[in-house]
Design an enzyme around this catalytic site. Sequence first.
Site, PDB file in Angstrom:
ATOM      1  N   CYS A  20      -0.484   0.587   7.169  1.00 29.47           N
ATOM      2  CA  CYS A  20      -1.334   1.335   6.134  1.00 29.47           C
ATOM      3  C   CYS A  20      -2.760   1.918   6.569  1.00 29.47           C
ATOM      4  CB  CYS A  20      -1.225   0.142   5.203  1.00 29.47           C
ATOM      5  SG  CYS A  20       0.612  -0.494   4.874  1.00 29.47           S
TER       6      CYS A  20
ATOM      7  N   GLU B 132       1.020  -1.065   0.333  1.00 30.32           N
ATOM      8  CA  GLU B 132       0.004  -0.082   0.303  1.00 30.32           C
ATOM      9  C   GLU B 132       1.014   1.485  -0.391  1.00 30.32           C
ATOM     10  OE1 GLU B 132      -0.228  -2.446   1.819  1.00 30.32           O
ATOM     11  OE2 GLU B 132      -2.114  -3.312   2.627  1.00 30.32           O
TER      12      GLU B 132
ATOM     13  N   CYS C  91      -2.863  -3.273   6.938  1.00 29.42           N
ATOM     14  CA  CYS C  91      -1.795  -3.474   8.958  1.00 29.42           C
ATOM     15  C   CYS C  91      -2.701  -2.118   9.052  1.00 29.42           C
ATOM     16  CB  CYS C  91      -1.455  -3.771   8.294  1.00 29.42           C
ATOM     17  SG  CYS C  91       0.461  -2.567   8.246  1.00 29.42           S
TER      18      CYS C  91
HETATM   19 ZN   LIG Z   1       0.745  -2.430   5.100  1.00 26.58          ZN
END
Ligand SMILES: [Zn+2]
Lengths: 354, 200
Positions: free
Chosen positions: B107, B70, B104
């Site tokens: 991100c 990302e 995550c």
């Molecule tokens: Zn991430």
Amino acid sequence: MEPDTKRRKGTEYDTDLWDVLPVLSDEQSRDTKLLDAYAAPITEKRETSRLVKELAVVYPLPDLQHIKRVRARKDKNAPHPLEVIVCLASDVSGLESQRSTLADLLSSKTIDSRGLGEPFLVQIPASPPLTRPQFERASKHWPTSFHEDKQVTSALRGQLFSSSEKAKMGEYMNAAIQAARSGHALGMDAVGAVIVDPQSGQIVAVGHDCRQGTHPLHHAVMVCIDLVAYTQGGGAYEYEKYPACRYSVPESQVTTSHDDLSKEGNHCSSDKAMENGQLYICTGYELYVTREPCVMCAMALVHSRISRVFYGAASTDGALGTKYKIHCQKDLNHHFDVYKGVMLQACEELLDLK
Amino acid sequence: MRGQAGGAAGFLQPPDSDVQSWMAKAFDMARDALENGEVPVGCLMVYNDEILGKGRNEVNESRNATRHAEMVALDQVLEWSRLKQLDPKEVCKLTVLYVTVEPCIMCAAALRLLHIPLVVYGCKNDRFGGCGSVLDISSDDLPHTGASFKCISGHRAEEAIEMLKTFYKQENPNAPKPKVRKGGQSSRGLCCPAEKSSSS
Ligand SMILES: [Zn+2]
Ligand SMILES: [Zn+2]
């Protein structure tokens, strides 16, 4: 550890002016929950051990291993100096009355109630105390066992670090503050960060916030992490426009010593942890940052396996204490210690710079 | 309920056929990561039916543990905006992220900071997920961390999980080998013995 008596006065990092306080997990910092229970006086002292044994059979307290079943009355003149937990209120929730008698509590139980007086309600701590303040609060209700972590106790008193250690921290934070000022002079938010190799005391990377520049996600911490990547032959961005953002390759990395084999612990600076083909570049390193990191930066530190973080001022959406405690978040596979308050006033002054 | 993305609600629900074809491209990226010894996560940033950014994990190459797919793709969106002389925030506000695995925590925060309004993802991320699995950064009340975003999950989830399992369980033969200590043990085993297996 050095004694805390020698204080340096009048230096730039006057360590009397600030405390380094741990940012503990919620479990360690919250008030202990209490449970209602029935206790009863022991009217015949010689029956005590038998009563404790028999009560443990009819009313075991399996999730309350920390609770001491018997307590001594603090009032020395009390007619019955010992009291014992009979059962939890939830064990006899079928009983209507709040003022249950011993016969009510022990009906249908095989126990010889000789030596037990009439019960009364008490509140007992539901979970084991994890810190000394929790232990002291819990003990006001009912005695518990306590496995003290001496380090946490002295950290909570602001006494974990000697004044010479604090002076060193002040030095690192001062480098972060200088970086914040350099960034601010270029139109950035006044936030600075420094990554240190505590084995050598060397500063590995210095960075400041660059979000108003070429990249809105270049917070000081993200910059520092990328600069550490540079020391290991990586790195994703250019920082030529920002001379205050810089790195130096740690000496321990240049020369590999034989000592590496014997020092397992957290010594990883010359042999970076690698798992599933992934590098964890900040293993063994410590971060000093002028204000509490945001969620993105805090999680970046988890991914990078930082070993400790020190910050000055708290921030509104901060993720290492204020909004979240990502450093001790359950389910995450890396945790680290966080301390706040380093050069607090100087760091707070940076927040006011516009 | 996920937080509502402000302003751009009209374009939020892409037709299913679009989702399928964008996700197919994200999976190609994830496979590329797997073949290069990186965690198999791939993503696309789509603005007005145009791919502005394509990313896969580049943690090993960059020696930077934050180089998730990302983040790599966001860089390209920012670069594109710069070349077109558009305000990156205005572009991001109309950009959808297609990614094989739930973003995550890091991100998710980055996506918020840049005002990405919608994320379409494959499988959950039990280890690091920031859109509900570990924390809910996508919709929590964080007034100083950009804007909350909406998530659509479950596209080819099984396949995304399989790829992660392949990566985490069988040691990837293409991955750069960890340095072996003289004692004969790899540093991998020493440093993280209690690692959980991948999401399931
Ligand atoms: Zn991430
Ligand atoms: Zn940040």
